[in-house]
Design a protein around this motif. Structure first.
Motif, mmCIF file in Angstrom:
data_model
loop_
_atom_site.group_PDB
_atom_site.id
_atom_site.type_symbol
_atom_site.label_atom_id
_atom_site.label_comp_id
_atom_site.label_asym_id
_atom_site.label_seq_id
_atom_site.Cartn_x
_atom_site.Cartn_y
_atom_site.Cartn_z
ATOM 1 N N CYS A 65 -28.962 71.691 -94.495
ATOM 2 C CA CYS A 65 -28.784 70.976 -93.221
ATOM 3 C C CYS A 65 -27.357 71.089 -92.720
ATOM 4 O O CYS A 65 -26.399 70.870 -93.477
ATOM 5 N N TYR A 66 -27.231 71.376 -91.444
ATOM 6 C CA TYR A 66 -25.935 71.361 -90.764
ATOM 7 C C TYR A 66 -26.141 70.683 -89.411
ATOM 8 O O TYR A 66 -26.763 71.246 -88.512
ATOM 9 N N ASN A 67 -25.665 69.455 -89.273
ATOM 10 C CA ASN A 67 -25.789 68.694 -88.023
ATOM 11 C C ASN A 67 -27.227 68.687 -87.498
ATOM 12 O O ASN A 67 -27.511 69.183 -86.408
ATOM 13 N N GLU A 68 -28.120 68.130 -88.288
ATOM 14 C CA GLU A 68 -29.545 68.119 -87.942
ATOM 15 C C GLU A 68 -30.049 66.697 -87.692
ATOM 16 O O GLU A 68 -31.204 66.379 -87.983
ATOM 17 N N GLN A 69 -29.206 65.818 -87.138
ATOM 18 C CA GLN A 69 -29.622 64.428 -86.961
ATOM 19 C C GLN A 69 -30.811 64.278 -86.014
ATOM 20 O O GLN A 69 -31.585 63.329 -86.122
ATOM 21 N N GLY A 73 -35.378 63.950 -89.552
ATOM 22 C CA GLY A 73 -36.407 62.940 -89.763
ATOM 23 C C GLY A 73 -37.806 63.516 -89.614
ATOM 24 O O GLY A 73 -38.692 63.272 -90.448
ATOM 25 N N ASP A 74 -38.013 64.302 -88.565
ATOM 26 C CA ASP A 74 -39.325 64.920 -88.344
ATOM 27 C C ASP A 74 -39.651 65.933 -89.442
ATOM 28 O O ASP A 74 -40.811 66.063 -89.849
ATOM 29 N N VAL A 75 -38.640 66.654 -89.922
ATOM 30 C CA VAL A 75 -38.859 67.630 -90.987
ATOM 31 C C VAL A 75 -39.359 66.936 -92.253
ATOM 32 O O VAL A 75 -40.350 67.360 -92.871
ATOM 33 N N LEU A 76 -38.690 65.860 -92.642
ATOM 34 C CA LEU A 76 -39.086 65.144 -93.854
ATOM 35 C C LEU A 76 -40.449 64.474 -93.692
ATOM 36 O O LEU A 76 -41.254 64.446 -94.627
ATOM 37 N N LYS A 77 -40.727 63.948 -92.505
ATOM 38 C CA LYS A 77 -42.046 63.355 -92.267
ATOM 39 C C LYS A 77 -43.147 64.398 -92.421
ATOM 40 O O LYS A 77 -44.207 64.124 -92.998
ATOM 41 N N SER A 78 -42.909 65.616 -91.908
ATOM 42 C CA SER A 78 -43.931 66.661 -92.018
ATOM 43 C C SER A 78 -44.133 67.090 -93.463
ATOM 44 O O SER A 78 -45.251 67.404 -93.878
ATOM 45 N N LEU A 79 -43.067 67.083 -94.255
ATOM 46 C CA LEU A 79 -43.197 67.439 -95.672
ATOM 47 C C LEU A 79 -43.928 66.356 -96.451
ATOM 48 O O LEU A 79 -44.759 66.658 -97.322
ATOM 49 N N LEU A 80 -43.636 65.106 -96.156
ATOM 50 C CA LEU A 80 -44.276 63.999 -96.870
ATOM 51 C C LEU A 80 -45.719 63.778 -96.422
ATOM 52 O O LEU A 80 -46.445 63.005 -97.051
ATOM 53 N N ALA A 81 -46.138 64.450 -95.343
ATOM 54 C CA ALA A 81 -47.520 64.353 -94.873
ATOM 55 C C ALA A 81 -48.354 65.555 -95.295
ATOM 56 O O ALA A 81 -49.490 65.714 -94.841
ATOM 57 N N GLN A 82 -47.825 66.405 -96.175
ATOM 58 C CA GLN A 82 -48.533 67.608 -96.584
ATOM 59 C C GLN A 82 -49.762 67.292 -97.437
ATOM 60 O O GLN A 82 -49.793 66.290 -98.164
ATOM 61 N N ASN A 95 -21.004 70.667 -94.312
ATOM 62 C CA ASN A 95 -20.134 70.788 -93.127
ATOM 63 C C ASN A 95 -20.624 69.956 -91.944
ATOM 64 O O ASN A 95 -20.438 70.337 -90.788
ATOM 65 N N THR A 96 -21.234 68.839 -92.223
ATOM 66 C CA THR A 96 -21.866 68.036 -91.182
ATOM 67 C C THR A 96 -20.968 66.880 -90.759
ATOM 68 O O THR A 96 -20.354 66.211 -91.590
ATOM 69 N N ASP A 97 -20.907 66.648 -89.436
ATOM 70 C CA ASP A 97 -20.109 65.533 -88.929
ATOM 71 C C ASP A 97 -20.937 64.600 -88.042
ATOM 72 O O ASP A 97 -20.391 63.867 -87.220
ATOM 73 N N ASP A 98 -22.271 64.649 -88.213
ATOM 74 C CA ASP A 98 -23.113 63.721 -87.447
ATOM 75 C C ASP A 98 -23.827 62.781 -88.419
ATOM 76 O O ASP A 98 -23.385 62.591 -89.553
ATOM 77 N N ASP A 99 -24.944 62.197 -88.010
ATOM 78 C CA ASP A 99 -25.620 61.187 -88.817
ATOM 79 C C ASP A 99 -26.731 61.747 -89.685
ATOM 80 O O ASP A 99 -27.612 60.994 -90.142
ATOM 81 N N THR A 100 -26.724 63.046 -89.947
ATOM 82 C CA THR A 100 -27.763 63.637 -90.789
ATOM 83 C C THR A 100 -27.860 62.967 -92.153
ATOM 84 O O THR A 100 -28.972 62.651 -92.611
#
Length: 501
Positions: A65-69, A73-82, A95-100
């Protein structure tokens, strides 16, 4: 003898892996028990029995992940719904400076899910690497070391969501054929989330571009030229053999602009096949403005060109005749024809009009008509096609405009390569996605300069020379256009064999 760490298995160990799916066919079943006894008696490695007793496969999912705020959330939801949960999920932030990190930690911990009476469990771990000079490559390799001991690594980008049965389908195909070293999902873009004329136009163009690439790979024996980082399942055995064969400390290397293409070549060299799934699907994040699209496409084009030639970056030996690069060569040659025919037609048209020598011939409508039909057939082959995909193909002008944009990316990448400029295309793409940089306007500036120079040079010629140029130029253009049209007709009539992109 040095004792091996608990849970780690060597790449040479043989094992029969079973998918955790009720859809498994007979080809995925293990040999009969008497045969297993013979195998166990015959195979001894380092004075230990290399057991061939079948067991369920294990999957570790890594998400760099790089700045994927906006999307993590949608990525993890799709994985947990598999329908088949990965056994562990590692979110690796760099190297992230957002709320990821904060958003990802909201999913941290133990999760359970019951599908058709079978219980699946997984644990989400979040790792913030801070400043990492190797960027995505460093995050991927960190995830590899976290995943030692698992049979497969599922790489998912921080802006890629999966259809609910993607992991299950990928696992079914991998366990069914142990010769596969890496298996890519079919990539497309969820168009419903994007608004605005420019965003919708670029999304439609990227959907068509992805669709054409996927279909070409599906129809070539499902041999995938690039195991894209967006969503691919890798055999741990294949990754370890790549490391041994190429004397690497980790599977992904820094000396390539396209780390996924480089690894795909190495997996093929190690004796494994690289395939695209026939049914598993993933939805990737698109570029919704010209600046970001330019940064991404130039990086992809430059990386592909770099793989053709030896000694350009690091220890990249270059493999121009590698089977995985055949489609890349076809794309480059096709783009050269596209640029030549379009620029040639534009210049000859302007030249002919300037001396009142242009005569319209309806035969010129045949290539655009064939191109529109080809685009339409591809749109109809999309699994989630909509009216916008059909209109994009039928109207012709949107597809033609997007082709001019792609031509600009192609020329920019080759110019950078031939000039041997030392440019960090990863950083350039990241800055472009943040709205920085103006490199995306350079192809337009170059086009205007070329046309301006050609017009000036044309105006300095005598009428006799101008007539001679036109009499020679049009027949050459006719031949080039006929060749392109024949290739388009060939693709238009080829069978899709039931594949949907």
């Amino acid at each position: 003898m040095t004792e091996r760490s608990p849970g780690l298995r060597r790449a040479t160990d043989r094992r029969i892996l079973l998918p955790r799916s009720a859809k498994a066919g007979t080809l995925a079943l293990p040999p009969a028990v008497p045969q297993l006894a013979v195998l166990e008696a015959a195979e001894v490695v380092a004075d230990q029995v290399a057991t061939a007793r079948p067991r369920h496969a294990t999957i570790s999912c890594i998400i760099p992940c790089y700045n994927e705020q906006e999307t993590i959330g949608d990525v993890l939801k799709s994985l947990l719904a598999q329908t088949r949960l990965p056994d562990v999920i590692h979110v690796i932030i760099n190297n992230t400076d957002d709320d990821t990190p904060e958003i990802a930690r909201g999913f941290e911990g133990y999760h359970t899910r019951t599908v058709k009476g079978e219980e699946f469990t997984t644990t989400v771990h979040v790792h913030d690497m801070g400043v990492n000079p190797d960027k995505k490559v460093g995050a991927l390799n960190y995830g590899y070391f976290l995943s030692r001991g698992y049979d497969y690594i599922l790489g998912v980008d921080g802006d890629t969501t999966l259809a609910r049965d993607t992991v299950e389908r990928l696992e079914l195909e991998m366990t069914d054929d142990p010769r596969i070293g890496g298996l890519s999902a079919i990539y497309t873009i969820d168009k419903s989330r994007y608004r605005g004329l420019m965003a919708r136009f670029l999304v439609a163009g990227q959907r068509a571009q992805f669709g054409a690439f996927n279909m070409d790979n599906l129809l070539r024996g499902r041999n995938m030229a690039v195991l894209g980082g967006q969503c691919s399942l890798f055999s741990m055995r294949a990754l370890e053999m790549v490391m041994v064969r190429h004397h690497q400390q980790a599977p992904w290397v820094r000396d390539s602009e396209v780390e996924d293409s480089k690894l795909s070549l190495q997996i093929k060299d190690a004796g494994f096949s690289t395939k695209i799934s026939a049914t598993a699907r993933a939805f990737v994040g698109p570029m919704t403005n010209l600046r970001a699209l330019h940064g991404q496409q130039v990086k992809w084009n430059f990386g592909a060109i770099d793989l053709f030639w030896p000694g350009q970056r690091g220890d990249n030996k270059g493999q121009p005749l590698h089977p995985n690069l055949r489609l890349r060569w076809y794309e480059n040659i096709s783009m050269i024809f596209n640029i030549s025919s379009r620029l040639g037609f534009l210049m000859l048209l302007v030249a002919a009009l300037s001396i009142d020598a242009f005569v319209f011939n309806p035969i010129w409508l045949i290539p655009p008509a064939v191109a529109a039909l080809l685009n339409l057939r591809l749109a109809l082959a999309m699994k989630d096609k909509s009216a916008s995909d059909i209109l994009y193909a039928l109207l012709f002008l949107p597809a033609e405009l997007y082709m001019w944009i792609r031509m600009g990316h192609f020329v920019s990448a080759w110019t950078q390569f031939l000039a041997q400029t030392d440019k960090d295309n990863w950083a350039a793409q990241a800055n472009a996605e943040k709205g920085k940089g103006s490199a995306y306007v350079m192809p337009l500036v170059v086009l205007i300069a070329v046309l301006g120079g050609a017009i000036y040079a044309w105006s300095q010629q005598s009428v006799g020379v101008q007539s001679a140029i036109l009499s020679l130029g049009w027949p050459i253009l006719y031949l080039a256009t006929i060749s392109q049209t024949v290739f388009m007709l060939r693709k238009l009539v080829r069978r899709h064999r039931g594949f949907a992109v």
